[in-house]
Scaffold this motif. Structure first.
Motif, PDB file in Angstrom:
ATOM      1  N   GLU A 124      -2.340   2.424   9.848  1.00  0.00           N
ATOM      2  CA  GLU A 124      -1.081   2.356   9.120  1.00  0.00           C
ATOM      3  C   GLU A 124       0.055   2.965   9.932  1.00  0.00           C
ATOM      4  OE1 GLU A 124      -0.476   2.989   4.651  1.00  0.00           O
ATOM      5  OE2 GLU A 124       0.248   4.869   5.545  1.00  0.00           O
ATOM      6  N   THR A 125      -0.181   4.127  10.509  1.00  0.00           N
ATOM      7  CA  THR A 125       0.852   4.800  11.292  1.00  0.00           C
ATOM      8  C   THR A 125       1.301   3.934  12.465  1.00  0.00           C
ATOM      9  OG1 THR A 125      -0.028   6.963  10.658  1.00  0.00           O
ATOM     10  CG2 THR A 125       1.415   6.892  12.581  1.00  0.00           C
ATOM     11  N   ALA A 126       0.346   3.402  13.205  1.00  0.00           N
ATOM     12  CA  ALA A 126       0.670   2.559  14.364  1.00  0.00           C
ATOM     13  C   ALA A 126       1.370   1.276  13.924  1.00  0.00           C
ATOM     14  CB  ALA A 126      -0.595   2.227  15.140  1.00  0.00           C
ATOM     15  N   SER A 127       0.911   0.668  12.843  1.00  0.00           N
ATOM     16  CA  SER A 127       1.491  -0.599  12.386  1.00  0.00           C
ATOM     17  C   SER A 127       2.903  -0.433  11.849  1.00  0.00           C
ATOM     18  CB  SER A 127       0.586  -1.232  11.325  1.00  0.00           C
ATOM     19  OG  SER A 127      -0.668  -1.552  11.884  1.00  0.00           O
ATOM     20  N   ILE A 128       3.157   0.671  11.166  1.00  0.00           N
ATOM     21  CA  ILE A 128       4.511   0.930  10.663  1.00  0.00           C
ATOM     22  C   ILE A 128       5.488   0.984  11.832  1.00  0.00           C
ATOM     23  CG2 ILE A 128       5.978   2.737   9.662  1.00  0.00           C
ATOM     24  CD1 ILE A 128       3.685   3.313   7.710  1.00  0.00           C
ATOM     25  N   ARG A 129       5.036   1.543  12.931  1.00  0.00           N
ATOM     26  CA  ARG A 129       5.899   1.704  14.099  1.00  0.00           C
ATOM     27  C   ARG A 129       6.075   0.422  14.902  1.00  0.00           C
ATOM     28  NH1 ARG A 129       3.202   7.419  15.931  1.00  0.00           N
ATOM     29  NH2 ARG A 129       4.369   8.723  14.485  1.00  0.00           N
ATOM     30  N   THR A 130       5.132  -0.535  14.794  1.00  0.00           N
ATOM     31  CA  THR A 130       5.159  -1.680  15.710  1.00  0.00           C
ATOM     32  C   THR A 130       5.185  -3.053  15.050  1.00  0.00           C
ATOM     33  OG1 THR A 130       2.733  -1.696  15.849  1.00  0.00           O
ATOM     34  CG2 THR A 130       3.928  -0.389  17.498  1.00  0.00           C
ATOM     35  N   ASP A 131       4.698  -3.197  13.833  1.00  0.00           N
ATOM     36  CA  ASP A 131       4.532  -4.513  13.211  1.00  0.00           C
ATOM     37  C   ASP A 131       5.482  -4.679  12.027  1.00  0.00           C
ATOM     38  OD1 ASP A 131       3.680  -6.917  12.159  1.00  0.00           O
ATOM     39  OD2 ASP A 131       1.616  -6.278  11.790  1.00  0.00           O
ATOM     40  N   ILE A 132       6.496  -5.512  12.190  1.00  0.00           N
ATOM     41  CA  ILE A 132       7.475  -5.690  11.108  1.00  0.00           C
ATOM     42  C   ILE A 132       6.886  -6.424   9.906  1.00  0.00           C
ATOM     43  CG2 ILE A 132       9.461  -5.575  12.638  1.00  0.00           C
ATOM     44  CD1 ILE A 132       9.655  -8.623  12.439  1.00  0.00           C
ATOM     45  N   ARG A 133       5.771  -7.102  10.093  1.00  0.00           N
ATOM     46  CA  ARG A 133       5.128  -7.844   9.005  1.00  0.00           C
ATOM     47  C   ARG A 133       3.990  -7.051   8.349  1.00  0.00           C
ATOM     48  NH1 ARG A 133       5.522 -11.081  13.153  1.00  0.00           N
ATOM     49  NH2 ARG A 133       7.033 -12.721  13.198  1.00  0.00           N
ATOM     50  N   PHE A 134       3.847  -5.802   8.716  1.00  0.00           N
ATOM     51  CA  PHE A 134       2.746  -4.984   8.201  1.00  0.00           C
ATOM     52  C   PHE A 134       2.828  -4.857   6.690  1.00  0.00           C
ATOM     53  CE2 PHE A 134       1.035  -0.705   7.188  1.00  0.00           C
ATOM     54  CZ  PHE A 134      -0.291  -0.974   7.461  1.00  0.00           C
ATOM     55  N   ASP A 135       1.704  -5.053   6.014  1.00  0.00           N
ATOM     56  CA  ASP A 135       1.635  -4.973   4.555  1.00  0.00           C
ATOM     57  C   ASP A 135       1.344  -3.530   4.148  1.00  0.00           C
ATOM     58  OD1 ASP A 135       1.321  -5.292   1.851  1.00  0.00           O
ATOM     59  OD2 ASP A 135      -0.301  -6.761   1.989  1.00  0.00           O
ATOM     60  N   ILE A 136       2.399  -2.778   3.970  1.00  0.00           N
ATOM     61  CA  ILE A 136       2.253  -1.350   3.667  1.00  0.00           C
ATOM     62  C   ILE A 136       1.669  -1.133   2.271  1.00  0.00           C
ATOM     63  CG2 ILE A 136       4.569  -0.935   2.740  1.00  0.00           C
ATOM     64  CD1 ILE A 136       4.540   1.663   4.437  1.00  0.00           C
ATOM     65  N   LYS A 137       1.928  -2.072   1.360  1.00  0.00           N
ATOM     66  CA  LYS A 137       1.415  -1.925  -0.003  1.00  0.00           C
ATOM     67  C   LYS A 137      -0.111  -1.976  -0.022  1.00  0.00           C
ATOM     68  CE  LYS A 137       1.912  -3.831  -4.630  1.00  0.00           C
ATOM     69  NZ  LYS A 137       2.557  -4.855  -5.458  1.00  0.00           N
ATOM     70  N   SER A 138      -0.714  -2.942   0.660  1.00  0.00           N
ATOM     71  CA  SER A 138      -2.180  -3.026   0.661  1.00  0.00           C
ATOM     72  C   SER A 138      -2.788  -1.880   1.474  1.00  0.00           C
ATOM     73  CB  SER A 138      -2.647  -4.380   1.183  1.00  0.00           C
ATOM     74  OG  SER A 138      -2.308  -4.542   2.536  1.00  0.00           O
ATOM     75  N   SER A 139      -2.124  -1.472   2.536  1.00  0.00           N
ATOM     76  CA  SER A 139      -2.616  -0.339   3.320  1.00  0.00           C
ATOM     77  C   SER A 139      -2.596   0.932   2.474  1.00  0.00           C
ATOM     78  CB  SER A 139      -1.766  -0.146   4.573  1.00  0.00           C
ATOM     79  OG  SER A 139      -2.215   0.969   5.288  1.00  0.00           O
ATOM     80  N   ASN A 140      -1.551   1.112   1.708  1.00  0.00           N
ATOM     81  CA  ASN A 140      -1.454   2.282   0.844  1.00  0.00           C
ATOM     82  C   ASN A 140      -2.543   2.259  -0.226  1.00  0.00           C
ATOM     83  OD1 ASN A 140      -0.113   4.740   0.150  1.00  0.00           O
ATOM     84  ND2 ASN A 140       0.679   3.689  -1.653  1.00  0.00           N
ATOM     85  N   ALA A 141      -2.855   1.066  -0.740  1.00  0.00           N
ATOM     86  CA  ALA A 141      -3.929   0.951  -1.733  1.00  0.00           C
ATOM     87  C   ALA A 141      -5.273   1.341  -1.119  1.00  0.00           C
ATOM     88  CB  ALA A 141      -3.987  -0.471  -2.281  1.00  0.00           C
ATOM     89  N   ARG A 142      -5.541   0.871   0.101  1.00  0.00           N
ATOM     90  CA  ARG A 142      -6.777   1.243   0.799  1.00  0.00           C
ATOM     91  C   ARG A 142      -6.842   2.753   1.026  1.00  0.00           C
ATOM     92  NH1 ARG A 142      -5.928  -3.157   3.645  1.00  0.00           N
ATOM     93  NH2 ARG A 142      -4.831  -2.083   5.313  1.00  0.00           N
ATOM     94  N   LYS A 143      -5.741   3.300   1.503  1.00  0.00           N
ATOM     95  CA  LYS A 143      -5.682   4.735   1.780  1.00  0.00           C
ATOM     96  C   LYS A 143      -5.916   5.533   0.495  1.00  0.00           C
ATOM     97  CE  LYS A 143      -1.683   6.334   2.920  1.00  0.00           C
ATOM     98  NZ  LYS A 143      -0.428   6.652   3.611  1.00  0.00           N
ATOM     99  N   SER A 144      -5.322   5.125  -0.578  1.00  0.00           N
ATOM    100  CA  SER A 144      -5.504   5.812  -1.863  1.00  0.00           C
ATOM    101  C   SER A 144      -6.950   5.735  -2.325  1.00  0.00           C
ATOM    102  CB  SER A 144      -4.588   5.198  -2.923  1.00  0.00           C
ATOM    103  OG  SER A 144      -3.251   5.439  -2.612  1.00  0.00           O
ATOM    104  N   ARG A 145      -7.569   4.559  -2.166  1.00  0.00           N
ATOM    105  CA  ARG A 145      -8.969   4.397  -2.571  1.00  0.00           C
ATOM    106  C   ARG A 145      -9.885   5.323  -1.766  1.00  0.00           C
ATOM    107  NH1 ARG A 145      -9.216  -0.783  -2.172  1.00  0.00           N
ATOM    108  NH2 ARG A 145      -9.978  -0.858  -0.033  1.00  0.00           N
ATOM    109  N   TYR A 146      -9.670   5.400  -0.459  1.00  0.00           N
ATOM    110  CA  TYR A 146     -10.498   6.255   0.389  1.00  0.00           C
ATOM    111  C   TYR A 146     -10.274   7.730   0.080  1.00  0.00           C
ATOM    112  CZ  TYR A 146     -11.401   2.026   3.130  1.00  0.00           C
ATOM    113  OH  TYR A 146     -11.765   0.773   3.533  1.00  0.00           O
ATOM    114  N   LEU A 147      -9.045   8.106  -0.187  1.00  0.00           N
ATOM    115  CA  LEU A 147      -8.768   9.499  -0.545  1.00  0.00           C
ATOM    116  C   LEU A 147      -9.392   9.841  -1.898  1.00  0.00           C
ATOM    117  CD1 LEU A 147      -5.104   9.831   0.726  1.00  0.00           C
ATOM    118  CD2 LEU A 147      -7.124  10.966   1.668  1.00  0.00           C
TER     119      LEU A 147
END
Length: 104
Positions: A11-34
């Protein structure tokens, strides 16, 4: 722990480099793992987990802090672009007369 670290790093790397990064689904994954980590802490006991995984926890905290900085930078950039667009729209809609905002 490794899944959370991998997700946070991606997520950190993609936020910095990928303008099409799906932050919503990444955040959902991160929340599930936490959430899963929280359940593990409850099952094992915080003291036992901290004793056995002290270095892992410290590394995860550092990665989460870096992730937070990347997210805040992204949000600030989004806010700046939104403000520029708002200003451009207001300028385009202006009829040439002065407004109270211009004197503020």
């Amino acid at each position: 722990m490794s899944r959370i670290e991998e997700t946070v790093d991606t997520e950190t790397a993609s936020i910095r480099t990928d303008i099409r990064f799906d932050i919503k689904s990444s955040n959902a994954r991160k929340s599930r793992y936490l959430y899963e980590l929280n359940k593990a802490v409850s099952a094992l006991g915080a003291a036992q987990l901290q004793e056995q995984h002290r270095d892992d926890i410290a590394r995860l905290r550092e990665k989460l802090a870096t992730n937070e900085r990347a997210i805040l930078a992204h949000l600030n950039a989004v806010n700046e672009v939104a403000q520029l667009m708002q200003d451009a729209i207001q300028y385009a809609e202006a009829d040439g007369t002065y407004s109270a905002r211009q004197f503020g």
